[in-house]
Enzyme design. Sequence first.
Site, short mmCIF file in Angstrom:
data_model
loop_
_atom_site.label_atom_id
_atom_site.label_comp_id
_atom_site.label_asym_id
_atom_site.label_seq_id
_atom_site.Cartn_x
_atom_site.Cartn_y
_atom_site.Cartn_z
N ARG A 99 0.85 -1.19 0.00
CA ARG A 99 0.00 0.00 0.00
C ARG A 99 0.88 1.24 0.00
NH1 ARG A 99 -3.15 -2.61 -1.86
NH2 ARG A 99 -5.27 -3.15 -1.23
N GLU B 142 -3.18 7.10 -6.10
CA GLU B 142 -2.91 5.97 -6.98
C GLU B 142 -1.89 6.31 -8.05
OE1 GLU B 142 -3.78 2.00 -8.53
OE2 GLU B 142 -4.10 2.99 -6.61
N HIS C 26 1.14 0.03 -10.10
CA HIS C 26 0.24 -0.80 -9.30
C HIS C 26 -0.28 -1.99 -10.11
CE1 HIS C 26 -2.98 -0.88 -5.88
NE2 HIS C 26 -2.36 -2.02 -6.04
#
Length: 344
Positions: free
Chosen positions: A252, A281, A303
Amino acid sequence: MNAHTVTYTDPPWLVADGRFDAGRATVEHEVLGGDVDLRFGPHADGRYRIDCPELLERVAGSEILVVYRCQVTPELLDAAGDQLRGIVRQGVGIDNLNVPLLTERGLFGYHVPDYCVDEVAAHTASLGLALERRLIPQHQTLKSGSFAIYAGGTPNRISRRTLGIVGFGRIGRAVAAKLSAFYGQVLVYDPHVGRDLPEGYRAKAVDTLAELLQRSHTVTLHCPLNQETEQMIGADQLRLMRPDAYLLNAARGKLIDPVALGKALNEGWIAGAGLDVFFPENPHDDSRWQPVLEHPATVVTSHRAFLSEDAEASSRRRVAELVRDRLAGRTPTVGLLCDEAVRK
């Protein structure tokens, strides 16, 4: 008339090459059948609009919501209405699922905790080994027209180095299983597991995060995001690390303070970093990440550690099966975080 209404707020697999295509929802229609009104969240320019009034209108009347990046908020639950029974997260992480709120409302909550263990472990290993072997500067130098054996510096012998794993859940254990073949020693810090468990993975538990940071040549994070772990790696922690150490994060983005990491890289507190996750993000949306992105000793990806055709297919089918079972009154136990029978 359809008996049930299910809304997927932001399913990434419906967007290909920047175009939304509802016809790609073949697995979902196959599993859920024709008696489910399947809806999808609003989108524009190849991106879902997960924080707009149109989303609240779209979820009205839903019995179950399936979320990906969408944040579960009181407004979202209120907009869905009284017939809402619960939320399923299409992924492993649960920081956007808002389990306390679901429990307070008496709604069930699910995630898919293990669909991409192999992928994330392999991606983590790839980031770490790319840094250890200085692959990126070698690649860039040779592609640009120069043949230079020492471009990027001389690597170390990995078998004489120590890997430190912070968080020893499913993925932390898979990383240990893969990388223990390369590193001479593997250390583990996780206050929530017993000291003997790491021994089964050729690893050794340490009592404190500080000890792990001080002793490890590569530190990899595999923690959930909560109040205990948010920005657990800041300036104080980075100063404890060795100047020849690397930091990896495929868990994370909020586990790391981006300002502190940028300073650590620029001032040589650590040797480099491999990152697959950021907050927000897209790190280009926050200028604090720019020193990290621009530093020559970083390896970064968008990601995608979870991604493979097999993992995506498994996730989609398992989520649809969870939705189907809950609509039928069944209660699967894998991935269950809270149940509507549990009320405050």
